[in-house]
Design an enzyme around this catalytic site. Structure first.
Site, short mmCIF file in Angstrom:
data_model
loop_
_atom_site.label_atom_id
_atom_site.label_comp_id
_atom_site.label_asym_id
_atom_site.label_seq_id
_atom_site.Cartn_x
_atom_site.Cartn_y
_atom_site.Cartn_z
N ARG A 1 37.60 43.73 51.84
CA ARG A 1 38.02 43.51 50.46
C ARG A 1 38.11 42.03 50.13
NH1 ARG A 1 42.92 42.50 48.28
NH2 ARG A 1 44.03 42.98 50.21
N GLU B 1 41.29 31.91 46.17
CA GLU B 1 41.61 32.50 47.47
C GLU B 1 40.30 32.69 48.21
OE1 GLU B 1 44.01 36.02 47.10
OE2 GLU B 1 45.68 34.93 46.21
N HIS C 1 46.53 44.49 57.21
CA HIS C 1 46.94 44.19 55.85
C HIS C 1 46.51 45.23 54.84
CE1 HIS C 1 48.04 41.65 52.49
NE2 HIS C 1 46.80 41.58 52.04
N ARG D 1 37.98 36.74 54.11
CA ARG D 1 39.12 36.98 54.99
C ARG D 1 38.72 37.40 56.40
NH1 ARG D 1 43.44 40.31 51.68
NH2 ARG D 1 43.67 38.33 50.61
N HIS E 1 44.84 40.41 57.60
CA HIS E 1 45.07 39.17 56.86
C HIS E 1 45.17 38.02 57.87
CE1 HIS E 1 46.73 36.18 54.18
NE2 HIS E 1 46.51 36.99 53.16
#
Ligand code: SIN
Length: 427
Positions: free
Chosen positions: A405, A140, A370, A309, A260
């Site tokens: 994060r 990811e 998110h 992200r 997100h």
């Protein structure tokens, strides 16, 4: 509601800043009261109960109604061949944009693999190679290696929730559902002594009541519902942070709300919880494109679509502004139907339910709120600044996430720090 008349039934007092509520009409006692029932809360409950503590879990809706159930991509841990906690540490620090607490990250990545194995021991079933039995790992955003374990393809949180709820029930742990936590109770020395709560039920424990306990663990999740569009369920309304503030606990990094990048775009009027399209879809090779099919992440970052992200979300917003567009697209038509059905059944079903078929057309996506990277400040044992009050999971700020994060570190954080809290409480 009116102010409590006199002391709560527990003998402990609510702080002067407490919500206006009737005096508790019922009370129960435990060694530990856990508020919230996601991966963090249920893991604390199970570990404390296993050590012989009397535990009560209170939760706002049903036991499996929190954010954990909605987690798709997976749980990150250095489980793969050649991967190490050190590499996981490096990726986490880079994603956190220089604001992580390195000691907290080191704790997370070092204890993470063991915590995932213990979760498997508790009953969670991860996707594994049929021949070797090895756990399958994907990538990811921000990860330089495949280190994301997943379950049911893209239903990791649902499987973890299923396993933990089953274990809690099997262990006979006391649970109170449909219970909105109101305030922290403190004893004469200012130490946490339980919580007051409002139960919307019809049983013995109905209306405003109190759970008296020597240790209180907040595991209430996030606050995504503050935003008009979010991936969070309806229960994510920041109750834990609000309670902690009223109780005088310190909070930190609340400004670091993560958006997100790829949330299914349902139109300009769409509000509330929106369907997530996991980063794992990009991890398996999907491309972000604009309406002309241009892969705009190329050249922006060495990891392109798998950049951390915040970088991807900002790039999408910039491209939307430049093009006057309301969304971008995630193109994974090349997966083909069999891979979509096997690897991402939840996302496939959600897209199709909204009239989009990812097998034959690119998915319209835009960023949405998110994850709360900040929260109630804790030390490495999950202790807040109020004695006897712990925080764990999204409601907490352990310092692991910094400003942003790293993908799939949240389930891991809930797990690792839950175990540490249980150890601290039951030592
Ligand atoms: C995702 O599956 O993209 C979400 C994972 C996460 O929030 O870490």
């Amino acid at each position: 509601m009116s102010r409590p008349t006199g002391r709560p039934a527990t003998g402990a007092t609510a702080p002067a800043t407490a919500l206006r509520a009737p005096a508790p009409g019922w009370a129960t006692e435990a060694d530990v009261v856990v508020v919230g029932s996601g991966v963090a809360g249920l893991t604390v409950a199970l570990r404390c109960a296993a050590a012989g503590a009397k535990v009560t879990v209170v939760t706002k809706a049903r036991l499996d109604d929190g954010s954990t159930r909605w987690a798709q991509g997976g749980i990150a841990a250095a489980l793969g061949e050649g991967d190490t906690p050190g590499q996981h540490l490096d990726d986490t620090l880079v994603a956190g944009a220089g604001l992580c607490d390195e000691r907290a990250v080191r704790t997370l990545v070092t204890e993470g693999p063991g915590a995932v194995r213990r979760l498997i021991g508790t009953g969670a079933r991860f996707d594994a190679d049929e021949d070797t039995g090895e756990i399958l790992l994907t990538r990811e955003g921000g990860h330089h290696r495949s280190r994301i374990a997943h379950a049911g393809g893209d239903a990791t949180g649902a499987e973890i929730s299923r396993a933990l709820v089953a274990a809690v029930r099997a262990a006979g742990i006391d649970t109170v559902e449909n219970a909105l936590v109101l305030d922290l109770l403190k004893d004469g020395s200012g130490r946490a002594a339980g919580v007051t709560l409002h139960v919307m039920g019809e049983g013995r424990r109905d209306g405003v009541g109190a759970v008296r306990a020597d240790a209180v663990v907040l595991a209430t999740g996030g606050m995504g519902q503050i935003f008009s569009a979010t991936t969070n369920p309806a229960v994510s309304t920041g109750d834990g942070v609000a309670l902690a503030l009223r109780a005088g606990a310190e909070v930190s990094d609340l400004e670091f709300v993560q958006f997100h990048p790829t949330v299914l775009w349902l139109g300009p009027e769409a509000q509330g919880q929106q369907p997530l399209v996991s980063e794992a879809v990009r991890g398996e090779g999907a491309h972000l494109v604009d309406a002309d099919g241009v892969r705009f992440m190329r050249g922006r970052h060495e990891l392109a679509e798998l950049a951390p992200r915040d970088i991807v979300a900002k790039a999408i917003m910039r491209r939307m502004r430049e093009r006057g567009a309301e969304h971008m697209y995630l193109d994974a038509r090349h997966f083909g139907a069999p891979m979509w059905e096997r690897r991402f059944p939840t996302i496939l079903a959600a897209c199709r339910a909204h009239g989009i078929d990812p097998v034959t057309e690119p998915i319209p996506v835009a960023p949405a709120a998110h994850y709360a990277s900040g929260g109630v400040r804790t030390d490495l044992r999950g202790r807040t600044t109020v004695p006897g009050l712990y925080a764990c999971g999204e409601v907490a700020c352990t310092g692991v996430h910094g400003a942003n994060r790293l993908a799939s570190n949240s389930l891991l954080e809930g797990l690792v720090f839950a175990e540490r809290i249980a150890e601290d409480i039951t030592a």
